[in-house]
Structures are given as structure tokens and as C-alpha cells.
Scaffold this motif. Structure first.
Motif, mmCIF file in Angstrom:
data_model
loop_
_atom_site.group_PDB
_atom_site.id
_atom_site.type_symbol
_atom_site.label_atom_id
_atom_site.label_comp_id
_atom_site.label_asym_id
_atom_site.label_seq_id
_atom_site.Cartn_x
_atom_site.Cartn_y
_atom_site.Cartn_z
ATOM 1 N N ARG A 13 -10.297 -43.127 -7.096
ATOM 2 C CA ARG A 13 -11.456 -43.245 -7.972
ATOM 3 C C ARG A 13 -12.426 -42.180 -7.472
ATOM 4 N N SER A 14 -12.651 -41.780 -6.231
ATOM 5 C CA SER A 14 -13.371 -40.613 -6.028
ATOM 6 C C SER A 14 -12.697 -39.502 -5.712
ATOM 7 N N MET A 15 -11.463 -39.353 -6.135
ATOM 8 C CA MET A 15 -10.719 -38.259 -6.137
ATOM 9 C C MET A 15 -10.571 -37.356 -4.777
ATOM 10 N N THR A 16 -10.462 -38.428 -3.874
ATOM 11 C CA THR A 16 -10.606 -37.875 -2.311
ATOM 12 C C THR A 16 -9.084 -37.619 -1.952
ATOM 13 N N ARG A 17 -8.744 -36.221 -1.735
ATOM 14 C CA ARG A 17 -7.452 -35.966 -1.278
ATOM 15 C C ARG A 17 -7.265 -36.350 0.027
ATOM 16 N N GLY A 18 -6.195 -36.780 0.414
ATOM 17 C CA GLY A 18 -5.938 -37.368 1.926
ATOM 18 C C GLY A 18 -5.037 -36.025 2.501
ATOM 19 N N THR A 19 -4.733 -36.272 3.714
ATOM 20 C CA THR A 19 -4.035 -35.360 4.496
ATOM 21 C C THR A 19 -2.827 -35.841 4.789
ATOM 22 N N ILE A 20 -2.010 -35.170 5.646
ATOM 23 C CA ILE A 20 -0.563 -35.669 5.799
ATOM 24 C C ILE A 20 -0.998 -36.705 7.041
ATOM 25 N N SER A 21 -2.039 -36.781 7.825
ATOM 26 C CA SER A 21 -2.225 -37.734 8.915
ATOM 27 C C SER A 21 -2.479 -38.975 8.220
ATOM 28 N N THR A 22 -3.121 -38.868 6.904
ATOM 29 C CA THR A 22 -3.235 -39.960 6.014
ATOM 30 C C THR A 22 -1.950 -40.931 5.914
ATOM 31 N N VAL A 23 -1.179 -39.943 5.464
ATOM 32 C CA VAL A 23 0.340 -40.536 5.027
ATOM 33 C C VAL A 23 1.057 -40.999 6.442
ATOM 34 N N LEU A 57 -0.402 -44.424 7.265
ATOM 35 C CA LEU A 57 -0.114 -45.538 6.341
ATOM 36 C C LEU A 57 1.519 -45.969 6.662
ATOM 37 N N ILE A 58 2.302 -44.999 6.696
ATOM 38 C CA ILE A 58 3.524 -45.115 6.877
ATOM 39 C C ILE A 58 3.976 -46.122 8.196
ATOM 40 N N GLY A 59 3.174 -45.819 9.089
ATOM 41 C CA GLY A 59 3.187 -46.654 10.566
ATOM 42 C C GLY A 59 2.713 -48.078 10.228
ATOM 43 N N PHE A 60 1.843 -48.174 9.426
ATOM 44 C CA PHE A 60 1.175 -49.488 9.010
ATOM 45 C C PHE A 60 1.995 -50.392 8.076
ATOM 46 N N PHE A 61 2.522 -49.874 7.092
ATOM 47 C CA PHE A 61 3.163 -50.503 6.009
ATOM 48 C C PHE A 61 4.817 -50.567 6.644
ATOM 49 N N SER A 88 9.661 -51.582 1.509
ATOM 50 C CA SER A 88 10.273 -50.238 1.010
ATOM 51 C C SER A 88 9.282 -50.022 -0.075
ATOM 52 N N ASN A 89 8.738 -50.795 -0.933
ATOM 53 C CA ASN A 89 7.583 -50.478 -1.992
ATOM 54 C C ASN A 89 6.488 -49.607 -1.385
ATOM 55 N N ASP A 90 5.961 -50.177 -0.255
ATOM 56 C CA ASP A 90 4.667 -49.572 0.322
ATOM 57 C C ASP A 90 5.249 -48.024 0.680
ATOM 58 N N LEU A 91 6.269 -47.975 1.431
ATOM 59 C CA LEU A 91 6.825 -46.700 1.817
ATOM 60 C C LEU A 91 7.082 -45.773 0.714
ATOM 61 N N LYS A 92 7.539 -46.250 -0.371
ATOM 62 C CA LYS A 92 7.454 -45.339 -1.713
ATOM 63 C C LYS A 92 6.036 -45.091 -2.081
ATOM 64 N N ARG A 93 5.256 -45.725 -1.914
ATOM 65 C CA ARG A 93 3.789 -45.302 -2.329
ATOM 66 C C ARG A 93 3.434 -44.357 -1.435
ATOM 67 N N CYS A 94 3.727 -44.244 0.005
ATOM 68 C CA CYS A 94 3.356 -43.383 0.880
ATOM 69 C C CYS A 94 3.967 -41.981 0.582
ATOM 70 N N LEU A 151 1.216 -32.308 -0.560
ATOM 71 C CA LEU A 151 1.192 -32.188 0.773
ATOM 72 C C LEU A 151 2.779 -31.790 1.266
ATOM 73 N N LYS A 152 2.676 -31.504 2.471
ATOM 74 C CA LYS A 152 4.335 -31.211 3.175
ATOM 75 C C LYS A 152 4.633 -31.960 4.407
ATOM 76 N N MET A 153 5.539 -32.813 4.461
ATOM 77 C CA MET A 153 5.979 -33.664 5.436
ATOM 78 C C MET A 153 6.479 -32.782 6.381
#
Length: 269
Positions: A158-168, A171-175, A178-184, A193-195
Motif C-alpha cells: 500500500r505504501s509502495m515500499t520496495r523491499g531488498t533482497i534481505s527482505t526476501v 521471508l524465505i527463512g520464515f515461511f 510452498s505457497n508462501d515460498l512462491k509469494r517470496c 531484485l536479483k537472487m
């Protein structure tokens, strides 16, 4: 509204517009014969010092004072609000991130995070404060921590805040599912971003934790195609998962060969 206090020829003027408060310390330079008007010299607040990259350096006294106020057994809402409103310059996102790190109560950190924008209309959370709170929640035992993190992701959108690869990565370590990982992974594309190697490692381990061995092997293949190497711990996790099923014997053999070649290359280097 204007409030004036005079002491030893120093006048503290507090100007309170509709949405915020700004304090100035003014020195009286002259007074009219009637005493009804004065001329004052105002010294603007000193800017927050910044590092060589231009990022503001967090004020340690602000972080310590705010943390102590928030951690009081019965904190006063007015005292906390007055403290942050009196800051000049106002609270910065980097200072808010350090305060979140210092709070040992995830629920308190979550509430403080949402309270920050009320301190100043110029305050906006950035990717670093979101990362900090998501990391705090991921390490907590709150029963609704997954819902809270989902709400934070909605807020970022909503606030159009762009995350970083650290955010991803967090999130991957948290979720886990498979559905949550797809969202990540979708966020990687959405935020352009670039993995990196660590992102692939987190994703591979997440699939292994959810017992999706074939998807983990697919990530491993993509990782190798990008030229990234898996560390010894990642290799052992993948080999252990493949060894538990005879149908994966061929895949396991391929991983063993790649592991030997990779370790041999590292030794030569």
C-alpha cells in the motif's frame, strides 16, 4: 498556537501547527519600549551527522532513552509521545530500527512500529525498518506471527515500499509452505531484485524443511546454472534428503559428483 517562556533573556518558542510541533530556542536581541514586541535570533537545530555514504548516524542517547521508556512496566503514553515530539530533528528510520532491535518484546515492537508515523508527518518506514520487524517476529513465538508478517507485506504494498533482497531472504527463512515460498519469489520479480547465492541456499533449505525434495533439487540446478556454489552444510542437507528415498538415487549421485568437484575446486583455489 504560540507558547513563550522567558528565562535569563532566552526565550523558548514552541510553534504548534495542526499536525506537528517544532521547537526553536531563540535569544532576544532587542525589545520595544513598550515591551509588547521583541526581536529574537533563532538558531536552527543542528542536522543529524551522516556517515561517508550519506546515511544519518543514529543518535545513541535517543535510542537508549526511547528503549527505556518503552520497556517500563507501566509506561505513560503521554511521556513517550512528549519525548518523541520534542526531538529535533525528529526520529529517523535508522533510529527506529535500532529501537526495534533493542525491544525484547515482539508485540511491543510491533505496536511501536505502527506508532512511529504519528511522531512526525515526515516519518516513513523504509525497507530496513520493515526488515527489522519481520526478523523480530520471525524469531518470536507469537501465535499470530504469520498473520502479522502478512499484514506488514500488505502495508509495504500500500505504501509502495520496495523491499531488498534481505527482505526476501528473511521471508524465505520464515515461511515454510510452498505457497508462501512462491509469494517470496514473486516479490523478487515485483521489486526487480536479483537472487544471490544466499537467497538460493535459503530457498533450497526451505523446500527441504517442507519435504519437497524434487523442488529443492530444481532450485539446486538453477543455482548451479547461475554459477553459484552450495556450501558443505547445504550439500549435506540435500544428500540426506535424497538418500531417504531410493527413487532419488540417480539425483543423489549427481549431487555427490558435483560436491566432489566443487570441493576439489575450492581446495585448488
Amino acid at each position: 498556537m504560540h507558547r513563550r517562556r522567558r528565562h535569563n533573556n532566552i526565550m523558548c518558542v514552541t510553534i504548534r501547527p495542526r499536525h506537528y510541533a517544532t521547537k526553536y530556542i531563540a535569544k532576544i536581541t532587542s525589545t520595544s519600549p513598550t515591551g509588547r514586541s521583541v526581536t529574537a535570533e533563532v538558531t536552527p537545530p543542528q542536522p543529524i551527522p551522516s556517515d561517508t555514504r550519506g546515511y544519518p548516524i543514529p543518535r545513541r542517547h535517543v535510542i537508549c532513552k526511547a528503549t527505556n521508556l518503552l520497556l517500563q512496566s507501566r509506561p505513560s503514553g503521554s511521556s513517550i509521545s512528549d519525548f518523541f515530539s520534542s526531538l529535533s530533528p525528529p526520529l529517523t528510520p535508522s533510529e527506529a530500527s535500532e529501537i526495534l532491535k533493542s525491544l525484547n518484546c515482539p508485540r511491543l515492537a510491533y505496536n511501536f512500529f505502527h506508532f512511529c508515523p504519528s511522531f512526525s508527518p515526515a516519518f516513513h518506514h523504509d525497507a530496513f525498518t520493515y526488515n527489522r520487524l519481520i526478523l523480530v517476529l520471525s524469531k518470536s513465538n507469537l501465535p499470530d506471527r504469520f498473520d502479522l508478517v502478512g499484514t506488514l507485506l500488505d502495508d509495504m504494498e500500500r505504501s509502495m515500499t520496495r523491499g531488498t533482497i534481505s527482505t526476501v531472504n528473511i521471508l524465505i527463512g520464515f515461511f515454510g509452505c510452498s505457497n508462501d515460498l512462491k509469494r517470496c519469489i514473486g516479490l523478487v520479480k515485483k521489486w526487480d531484485l536479483k537472487m544471490n547465492c544466499y537467497t538460493y541456499k535459503c530457498l533450497l533449505q526451505a523446500h527441504l524443511r517442507s519435504r519437497d525434495v524434487h523442488e529443492a533439487f530444481r532450485v539446486y540446478g538453477e543455482m548451479r546454472a547461475k554459477g553459484y556454489k552450495l556450501d558443505i552444510f547445504g550439500y549435506n542437507m540435500l544428500l540426506d534428503a535424497l538418500a531417504k528415498n531410493e527413487k532419488n538415487s540417480q539425483l543423489r549421485q549427481r549431487v555427490v559428483i558435483t560436491k566432489k568437484n566443487s570441493l576439489a575446486g575450492d581446495n585448488m583455489e
